[in-house]
Design an enzyme around this catalytic site. Structure first.
Site, short mmCIF file in Angstrom:
data_model
loop_
_atom_site.label_atom_id
_atom_site.label_comp_id
_atom_site.label_asym_id
_atom_site.label_seq_id
_atom_site.Cartn_x
_atom_site.Cartn_y
_atom_site.Cartn_z
N CYS A 1 91.31 -6.64 15.43
CA CYS A 1 90.25 -5.76 14.95
C CYS A 1 90.21 -4.47 15.77
O CYS A 1 89.65 -4.44 16.86
CB CYS A 1 88.89 -6.46 15.01
SG CYS A 1 87.52 -5.44 14.44
N CYS B 1 86.66 -3.14 16.29
CA CYS B 1 85.90 -3.88 17.31
C CYS B 1 86.34 -3.50 18.72
O CYS B 1 85.51 -3.35 19.63
CB CYS B 1 86.08 -5.38 17.13
SG CYS B 1 85.75 -6.01 15.47
N ASP B 2 87.65 -3.39 18.91
CA ASP B 2 88.18 -3.32 20.28
C ASP B 2 88.86 -1.99 20.64
O ASP B 2 89.27 -1.81 21.79
CB ASP B 2 89.20 -4.45 20.49
CG ASP B 2 88.57 -5.82 20.29
OD1 ASP B 2 87.38 -5.97 20.63
OD2 ASP B 2 89.27 -6.73 19.81
#
Length: 314
Positions: free
Chosen positions: A135, A138-139
């Site tokens: 992701c 997300c990261d």
């Protein structure tokens, strides 16, 4: 045990559209979502091909709007509550969620989606969360001014590579073929970026690291050439997805890869059980087609409930 009209398992675009249509028809509709409503689109930075948003919209915002709209018409949501068991009970179904609560549903719509596929190479599991991710949204911020690699050649991989250019100093795009499979307009943006460097005809053979974090990958050639080591700080993997169809196994027909077989109206081979979105055999996996499939499944589920009620009364 609570009785509900339609249980929708999964709160992505397919599940949210189904919830909207079912709730508007005044059926008691409960959506079971193991995470937050919106599904995987909430991890997408920018959705540019959903109708009515000419400038595009973030996946997080689109998911929130769809959730609020379904809720406005009366859909109920059990978030962070996955369905653990799904069993027939006469013409109905019993469900047990992760909270231990049981429900009797007159019809069920599976909208469980799919999860990112893993490479299955040494180091992948060891460094998950320590440089290996599925992701970018997300990261990605953890890799500011770092060197990263994206693995894959489809739309998801290329879009995530473009997103990572906001943070990383360099993004390698590793693909086992010598050309991308992504949509042409996305390819053009990717190949025009001075931060993205394609690595053709290579596959990751091992993720390597030191001190508990990723330091690089060992690449194998897929065209008969020489392998190589690539030094980097993070690896983002987008090599396809696996359908989350475990609940349907043994109940309805699946294809050889585990996708739920449905007809054009979202009906499975089991009466009263419907499916929509990425968990099904539909050829085009997009937000707009997932929403369409959810609406069709809800319409058919409502009709099934009405017909069953008439047969009982008769």
């Amino acid at each position: 045990m609570e009785t509900i009209d339609i249980a929708i398992i999964g709160g992505g675009p397919a599940g949210l559209a189904a919830a909207l249509y079912a709730a508007r028809a005044r059926a008691r509709t409960v959506v079971f979502e193991s995470a937050m409503p919106g599904g995987q689109i909430v991890t997408t930075d920018h959705v540019e091909n959903y109708p009515a948003f000419p400038e595009g919209i973030s996946g997080m915002e689109l998911g929130d709007l769809m959730h609020r709209q379904a809720e406005r018409f009366g859909a109920e949501f059990r978030v962070f509550a996955s369905v653990e068991t799904l069993e027939p009970c006469g013409a109905e179904f019993t469900l047990t969620d992760s909270e231990g609560d049981r429900f009797l549903a007159r019809a069920v719509i599976l909208a469980t989606g799919a999860v990112p596929r893993k490479l299955g190479v040494p180091g992948e599991a060891e460094f998950t969360g320590r440089g290996v991710s599925w992701c970018a949204t997300c990261d990605g911020a953890f890799f500011r001014d770092k060197v990263v690699a994206v693995v894959g050649g489809g739309d998801a991989a290329v879009e995530e590579a473009l997103f990572l250019t906001k943070f990383a100093s360099k993004v390698y795009l590793i693909h086992r073929r010598n050309e991308l499979r992504a949509t042409k307009c996305i390819q053009e943006r990717c190949l025009a970026s001075d931060k993205i460097e394609p690595v053709w005809s290579r596959a990751i053979a091992e993720v390597v690291g030191e001190g508990g974090k990723v330091t690089g990958v060992r690449l194998a050639a897929t065209d008969g050439g020489e392998g190589e080591h690539l030094a980097l700080d993070g690896v983002f993997i987008f090599v396809g997805v696996t359908p989350r169809s475990e609940l349907a196994a043994g109940l309805c027909e699946l294809d050889e890869t585990g996708y739920v077989k449905v007809d054009q109206e979202g009906r499975t081979s089991y009466p009263g059980l419907y499916a929509a979105g990425d968990v099904t055999t539909s050829s085009l996996k997009q937000v707009v087609t997932a929403a369409s499939g959810g609406a069709l499944a809800a319409f058919e589920a409502l009709r099934y409930i009405d017909e069953h009620a008439c047969s009982i009364e008769g």
